[in-house]
Design a protein around this motif. Structure first.
Motif, PDB file in Angstrom:
ATOM      1  N   TYR A  42      -9.780   9.305 -33.196  1.00  0.00           N
ATOM      2  CA  TYR A  42      -8.474   9.709 -33.107  1.00  0.00           C
ATOM      3  C   TYR A  42      -7.937  10.264 -31.616  1.00  0.00           C
ATOM      4  O   TYR A  42      -6.866   9.950 -31.178  1.00  0.00           O
ATOM      5  CB  TYR A  42      -8.337  10.989 -33.924  1.00  0.00           C
ATOM      6  N   ARG A  46      -4.873   8.524 -29.163  1.00  0.00           N
ATOM      7  CA  ARG A  46      -4.019   9.569 -28.482  1.00  0.00           C
ATOM      8  C   ARG A  46      -3.880   9.282 -26.961  1.00  0.00           C
ATOM      9  O   ARG A  46      -3.469  10.106 -26.130  1.00  0.00           O
ATOM     10  CB  ARG A  46      -4.044  10.932 -28.750  1.00  0.00           C
ATOM     11  N   GLY A 260      -6.753  16.496 -32.525  1.00  0.00           N
ATOM     12  CA  GLY A 260      -5.638  16.866 -32.282  1.00  0.00           C
ATOM     13  C   GLY A 260      -5.627  18.165 -31.370  1.00  0.00           C
ATOM     14  O   GLY A 260      -4.840  18.279 -30.199  1.00  0.00           O
ATOM     15  N   ALA A 277      -0.856  20.196 -33.009  1.00  0.00           N
ATOM     16  CA  ALA A 277      -1.325  18.672 -33.007  1.00  0.00           C
ATOM     17  C   ALA A 277      -2.689  18.692 -33.978  1.00  0.00           C
ATOM     18  O   ALA A 277      -2.839  17.610 -34.670  1.00  0.00           O
ATOM     19  CB  ALA A 277      -1.805  18.544 -31.609  1.00  0.00           C
ATOM     20  N   LEU A 281      -2.623  15.629 -37.111  1.00  0.00           N
ATOM     21  CA  LEU A 281      -3.378  14.563 -37.584  1.00  0.00           C
ATOM     22  C   LEU A 281      -4.260  14.846 -38.862  1.00  0.00           C
ATOM     23  O   LEU A 281      -4.467  13.796 -39.728  1.00  0.00           O
ATOM     24  CB  LEU A 281      -4.586  14.438 -36.624  1.00  0.00           C
TER      25      LEU A 281
END
Ligand code: KDG
Length: 296
Positions: A42, A46, A260, A277, A281
């Motif tokens: 993840y 990002r 996140g 955030a 996610l």
């Protein structure tokens, strides 16, 4: 060299294609599962330079896993391949409320990691190292690796992010509680679930958990569908509600949340931005039976 280093075991995840119990499902798919590599995936998505340090077996499943993680932009150069132990596997028996996991990981290549796995590691650009309590539950040598990570990070002024991640399939709450508490106390950022804190340490109250940690850590207590609270030294607690989502399967949501949150921590956002955030996610992870669901 990477901005974020994530360390821990990943396994081949076998999951029914349609939501059906393992005993009855007819078709299965292979994915990659593993708390820390999921965080790295993840983070890479990002735009962070994320690396994953682990061990896999010298077998097709290990190679498959390495290729899958690398394909999504995670640096896997610190993953060692060992011929003397296999890549671990786990099955998910999915359900909307709870998912049972079945591990085939005892004696896996990753469970044989030790402090030596840090030899030759380039820390020059590392801004955060992320680990979890799963590693502490794998073996004594893996606990040694965690100690070495905390020491190496401490020497270099690199903050340690620790997701408590108690896995009852690996060790009991009674056995894990003191070990995980000690690791949480020594970390700079700590993620814990409300129920998990209750099960391990007898309290679900965020302020009480903060007191228990008794150190200037940034603590995030997650309360599933309700929301998450950040408590940091010298600041008022900040609560941000979770998104209302239709839950397909919960495993992996905590890792998505951590990614996140850490992404916004690296970008210098405030507590509300970090928590938001995390929820963004997590909502995606909750909508699928995968741990990491690539953005479509
Ligand atoms: O956080 C998700 C993990 O629990 C899952 O991917 C499996 O790594 C895993 C574990 O050890 O439980």
């Amino acid at each position: 060299s990477p901005e974020v280093l994530c360390v821990g075991e990943s396994m081949i995840l076998v999951t029914p294609v349609e939501p059906a119990p393992l005993e009855l499902a007819e078709q299965f798919a292979l994915h990659v599962g593993g708390a820390e590599s999921t965080v790295a995936l993840y983070l890479a998505e990002r735009g962070h330079r994320a690396a994953w340090l682990s061990q896999v077996g010298d077998d097709p499943l290990g190679r498959r896993m390495l290729a899958a993680v690398a394909r999504h932009g995670v640096d896997t150069s610190a993953v060692r391949v060992r011929a003397d132990a296999p890549t671990g596997v786990y099955f998910k028996d999915p359900g909307p409320q709870s998912t049972q996991v079945h591990y085939y990981r005892a004696g896996s290549a990753a469970s044989r990691m030790s402090a030596d796995n840090l030899d030759g590691l380039d820390w020059s650009a590392t801004r955060i190292v992320h680990v979890s309590g799963i590693t502490a539950g794998l073996s004594a040598s893996c606990r040694g690796l965690l100690d070495a990570i905390y020491a190496a990070a401490g020497e270099r002024g690199v903050p340690v992010s620790f997701d408590v991640n108690h896995r009852p399939g690996l060790w009991s709450a009674a056995e894990a509680a003191p070990v995980l508490l000690e690791l949480a106390r020594r970390a700079d950022v700590v993620f814990v679930g409300r129920d998990e804190a209750e099960r391990l340490w007898g309290t679900a109250d965020a302020a009480a958990v903060a007191t228990l940690l008794d150190a200037p850590v940034r603590l995030v207590v997650k309360d599933g569908a309700v929301g998450a609270t950040e408590i940091a030294a010298g600041a008022e607690p900040v609560f941000v509600p979770a998104h209302a989502v239709e839950v397909v399967e919960v495993v992996g949501a905590g890792d998505a949340f951590a990614a996140g949150y850490l992404s916004e921590l690296l970008r210098g956002s405030d507590a509300a931005g970090r928590l938001r955030a995390g929820h963004d996610l997590a909502a995606r992870a909750l909508s699928s039976t995968h741990d990491y669901l690539p953005e479509t």
